[in-house]
Design a protein around this motif. Structure first.
Motif, PDB file in Angstrom:
ATOM      1  N   SER A   1       0.836  -1.205   0.000  1.00 39.04           N
ATOM      2  CA  SER A   1       0.000   0.000   0.000  1.00 39.04           C
ATOM      3  C   SER A   1       0.868   1.251   0.000  1.00 39.04           C
ATOM      4  O   SER A   1       1.838   1.356   0.759  1.00 39.04           O
ATOM      5  CB  SER A   1      -0.906   0.013   1.227  1.00 39.04           C
ATOM      6  OG  SER A   1      -1.591   1.249   1.341  1.00 39.04           O
ATOM      7  N   MET A   2       0.523   2.201  -0.857  1.00 34.72           N
ATOM      8  CA  MET A   2       1.151   3.528  -0.835  1.00 34.72           C
ATOM      9  C   MET A   2       0.337   4.463   0.045  1.00 34.72           C
ATOM     10  O   MET A   2       0.892   5.200   0.862  1.00 34.72           O
ATOM     11  CB  MET A   2       1.249   4.088  -2.260  1.00 34.72           C
ATOM     12  CG  MET A   2       1.817   5.494  -2.355  1.00 34.72           C
ATOM     13  SD  MET A   2       3.604   5.533  -2.103  1.00 34.72           S
ATOM     14  CE  MET A   2       3.989   7.177  -2.720  1.00 34.72           C
ATOM     15  N   HIS A   3      -0.978   4.419  -0.112  1.00 39.74           N
ATOM     16  CA  HIS A   3      -1.817   5.345   0.664  1.00 39.74           C
ATOM     17  C   HIS A   3      -1.703   5.068   2.155  1.00 39.74           C
ATOM     18  O   HIS A   3      -1.802   5.976   2.986  1.00 39.74           O
ATOM     19  CB  HIS A   3      -3.282   5.249   0.207  1.00 39.74           C
ATOM     20  CG  HIS A   3      -3.944   3.948   0.533  1.00 39.74           C
ATOM     21  ND1 HIS A   3      -4.627   3.727   1.714  1.00 39.74           N
ATOM     22  CD2 HIS A   3      -4.034   2.786  -0.165  1.00 39.74           C
ATOM     23  CE1 HIS A   3      -5.105   2.495   1.731  1.00 39.74           C
ATOM     24  NE2 HIS A   3      -4.760   1.898   0.604  1.00 39.74           N
ATOM     25  N   GLY A   4      -1.442   3.805   2.520  1.00 39.09           N
ATOM     26  CA  GLY A   4      -1.310   3.467   3.925  1.00 39.09           C
ATOM     27  C   GLY A   4      -0.122   4.115   4.598  1.00 39.09           C
ATOM     28  O   GLY A   4      -0.090   4.265   5.829  1.00 39.09           O
ATOM     29  N   LEU A   5       0.859   4.519   3.809  1.00 41.15           N
ATOM     30  CA  LEU A   5       2.044   5.161   4.368  1.00 41.15           C
ATOM     31  C   LEU A   5       1.736   6.515   4.978  1.00 41.15           C
ATOM     32  O   LEU A   5       2.509   7.041   5.779  1.00 41.15           O
ATOM     33  CB  LEU A   5       3.110   5.327   3.276  1.00 41.15           C
ATOM     34  CG  LEU A   5       3.723   4.032   2.727  1.00 41.15           C
ATOM     35  CD1 LEU A   5       4.521   4.305   1.468  1.00 41.15           C
ATOM     36  CD2 LEU A   5       4.596   3.378   3.790  1.00 41.15           C
ATOM     37  N   PHE A   6       0.600   7.113   4.582  1.00 44.01           N
ATOM     38  CA  PHE A   6       0.281   8.464   5.033  1.00 44.01           C
ATOM     39  C   PHE A   6      -1.075   8.550   5.737  1.00 44.01           C
ATOM     40  O   PHE A   6      -1.551   9.639   6.029  1.00 44.01           O
ATOM     41  CB  PHE A   6       0.320   9.417   3.834  1.00 44.01           C
ATOM     42  CG  PHE A   6       1.632   9.417   3.114  1.00 44.01           C
ATOM     43  CD1 PHE A   6       2.738  10.042   3.657  1.00 44.01           C
ATOM     44  CD2 PHE A   6       1.786   8.754   1.900  1.00 44.01           C
ATOM     45  CE1 PHE A   6       3.962  10.031   3.017  1.00 44.01           C
ATOM     46  CE2 PHE A   6       3.004   8.740   1.243  1.00 44.01           C
ATOM     47  CZ  PHE A   6       4.099   9.376   1.806  1.00 44.01           C
ATOM     48  N   GLU A   7      -1.692   7.406   5.997  1.00 46.73           N
ATOM     49  CA  GLU A   7      -2.964   7.420   6.722  1.00 46.73           C
ATOM     50  C   GLU A   7      -2.761   7.625   8.215  1.00 46.73           C
ATOM     51  O   GLU A   7      -3.661   8.083   8.918  1.00 46.73           O
ATOM     52  CB  GLU A   7      -3.722   6.117   6.461  1.00 46.73           C
ATOM     53  CG  GLU A   7      -4.295   6.016   5.057  1.00 46.73           C
ATOM     54  CD  GLU A   7      -5.144   4.781   4.850  1.00 46.73           C
ATOM     55  OE1 GLU A   7      -6.035   4.821   3.987  1.00 46.73           O
ATOM     56  OE2 GLU A   7      -4.907   3.772   5.545  1.00 46.73           O
ATOM     57  N   VAL A   8      -1.609   7.252   8.708  1.00 45.72           N
ATOM     58  CA  VAL A   8      -1.240   7.460  10.108  1.00 45.72           C
ATOM     59  C   VAL A   8       0.128   8.136  10.122  1.00 45.72           C
ATOM     60  O   VAL A   8       0.823   8.148   9.105  1.00 45.72           O
ATOM     61  CB  VAL A   8      -1.191   6.126  10.885  1.00 45.72           C
ATOM     62  CG1 VAL A   8      -2.559   5.465  10.901  1.00 45.72           C
ATOM     63  CG2 VAL A   8      -0.161   5.186  10.277  1.00 45.72           C
ATOM     64  N   PRO A   9       0.534   8.713  11.248  1.00 48.51           N
ATOM     65  CA  PRO A   9       1.855   9.359  11.285  1.00 48.51           C
ATOM     66  C   PRO A   9       2.980   8.354  11.039  1.00 48.51           C
ATOM     67  O   PRO A   9       3.130   7.381  11.775  1.00 48.51           O
ATOM     68  CB  PRO A   9       1.932   9.937  12.704  1.00 48.51           C
ATOM     69  CG  PRO A   9       0.512  10.043  13.157  1.00 48.51           C
ATOM     70  CD  PRO A   9      -0.209   8.904  12.503  1.00 48.51           C
ATOM     71  N   THR A  10       3.741   8.584  10.000  1.00 49.13           N
ATOM     72  CA  THR A  10       4.931   7.779   9.711  1.00 49.13           C
ATOM     73  C   THR A  10       6.051   8.723   9.274  1.00 49.13           C
ATOM     74  O   THR A  10       5.786   9.847   8.824  1.00 49.13           O
ATOM     75  CB  THR A  10       4.692   6.758   8.578  1.00 49.13           C
ATOM     76  OG1 THR A  10       4.678   7.434   7.311  1.00 49.13           O
ATOM     77  CG2 THR A  10       3.395   5.988   8.777  1.00 49.13           C
ATOM     78  N   PRO A  11       7.293   8.260   9.353  1.00 46.51           N
ATOM     79  CA  PRO A  11       8.414   9.101   8.916  1.00 46.51           C
ATOM     80  C   PRO A  11       8.660   9.041   7.413  1.00 46.51           C
ATOM     81  O   PRO A  11       9.697   9.518   6.948  1.00 46.51           O
ATOM     82  CB  PRO A  11       9.593   8.506   9.691  1.00 46.51           C
ATOM     83  CG  PRO A  11       9.241   7.066   9.848  1.00 46.51           C
ATOM     84  CD  PRO A  11       7.747   7.025  10.023  1.00 46.51           C
ATOM     85  N   MET A  12       7.733   8.490   6.650  1.00 42.92           N
ATOM     86  CA  MET A  12       7.956   8.317   5.212  1.00 42.92           C
ATOM     87  C   MET A  12       8.254   9.655   4.527  1.00 42.92           C
ATOM     88  O   MET A  12       9.168   9.754   3.713  1.00 42.92           O
ATOM     89  CB  MET A  12       6.733   7.668   4.578  1.00 42.92           C
ATOM     90  CG  MET A  12       6.923   7.261   3.130  1.00 42.92           C
ATOM     91  SD  MET A  12       8.076   5.881   2.978  1.00 42.92           S
ATOM     92  CE  MET A  12       7.998   5.537   1.227  1.00 42.92           C
TER      93      MET A  12
END
Length: 340
Positions: free
Chosen positions: A165-176
């Motif tokens: 998932s790409m969208h999952g990388l930004f659905e919650v706080p991540t350092p991506m």
């Protein structure tokens, strides 16, 4: 705290410094690893244990990941016409990517597409997979050897194992977001360092003084001396902001929260602003201070400005100023948990 890629520990500060060193030698070479490590971070955050074991193993064996991310003709650079459609136990991938950094040198292409639910995903495919055509057609006036080119995807078979998932990388706080952007900042910072070094070297060797200066050599000209001092201050400021941003990004990696990710994102944005403006300033001043001889093709000194100008239009710093100001003035975190 360093992140782990298949047992290999990588701190953000080390990663950023290595990319800056590479970019100081050649801005294009400095840019190529950005997408590689960006996708490794995506696997760390969204990949299953089996996916991590496989892809990290391939990377530790020496294989590299290029990207097929942005397209022409979409409303914004984050929109995608490329589709990943379900077929049986796997998928079919179709579309066309114009910006594909590193694909010409890559063992894997990380393709960003939208799935049947119109959510963004990343598909990892081999460049020799049937239906994939990679064109060596990048004609930008800078960053000429980033291995970029058009990637054409014609009904490419993709196993479900190769999709995250790409969208999952930004659905919650991540350092991506901070991880991705600090590497871009490091590229520009490396170019700024190289431009400063070439300015000092050329002025010392070749630059003649202005006739009214009363000095024997260009390096004794008081205005040239002052200008070199200004370049050095800007480059040093960029170095310091890059190091600070790396520390805050490592904190966000160790404990990703709204607060830690926002702090890292803003710090990286500050570093990116400094590196963007520092690289453009230093590379332009190089030609001005070195004089007309510096414009000769044999020296290729214009490459620093061409590389900086090309790379720094990836994302506009005018929006970073706004995000930085909103954070410090109004306490408003950057959008999308740090995808700034």
């Amino acid at each position: 705290m360093p992140r782990q890629y298949g047992g290999a520990a990588v701190s953000t500060g080390t990663l950023a410094e290595v990319i800056a060193i590479l970019a100081a030698a050649d801005g294009s070479i400095g840019q190529i690893p950005q997408n590689h490590f960006f996708m490794l971070e995506g696997l760390r955050l969204q990949g299953t244990a089996d996916q991590q074991r496989f892809f990290y193993g391939r990377v530790l064996a020496g294989e590299r990941i290029g990207n097929a991310l942005s397209e022409l003709g979409t409303k914004t650079v984050h929109d995608h016409h490329t589709r990943l459609s379900r077929e049986g136990d796997g998928y079919r991938l179709s579309g066309k990517k114009f910006y594909s950094t590193g694909v010409l040198f890559a063992h894997w292409i990380a393709v960003v597409a939208n799935d049947d639910d119109n959510k963004s995903v990343i598909a990892f495919v081999r460049p020799d997979t049937p239906g994939i055509t990679v064109l060596d057609d990048w004609t930008g006036f800078g960053q000429r050897t980033t291995g970029s080119g058009t990637t054409i995807l014609d009904n490419v078979a993709v196993p479900a194992f190769s999709v995250i998932s790409m969208h999952g990388l930004f659905e919650v706080p991540t350092p991506m977001g901070p991880v991705a952007q600090i590497m871009h900042a490091a590229v520009d910072q490396g170019i700024a360092r190289a431009a400063l070094a070439d300015t000092v070297d050329f002025v010392r060797k070749y630059t003649r003084p202005w006739k009214d200066s009363g000095v024997e050599h260009g390096c004794e000209d008081p205005y040239v001396i002052a200008a070199v001092g200004e370049i050095k201050v800007r480059v040093s400021a960029g170095d310091a902001l890059l190091a600070r941003a790396a520390r805050l990004t490592d904190i966000a990696i160790a404990e990703p929260t709204v607060t830690s990710v926002a702090a890292a994102s803003v710090a990286v944005a500050e570093a990116k602003v400094a590196a963007t403006e520092g690289s453009l300033f230093a590379s332009s001043k190089l030609i001005e201070l070195a004089g007309s001889r510096a414009t000769l093709a044999e020296f290729d000194l214009d490459r620093h400005w061409r590389n900086a100008r090309t790379h720094t239009v990836h994302d506009p710093v005018r929006w970073k100023y706004r995000a930085i100001g909103d954070y410090w003035l109004n306490g408003i975190a950057p959008p999308r948990h740090g995808a700034l």
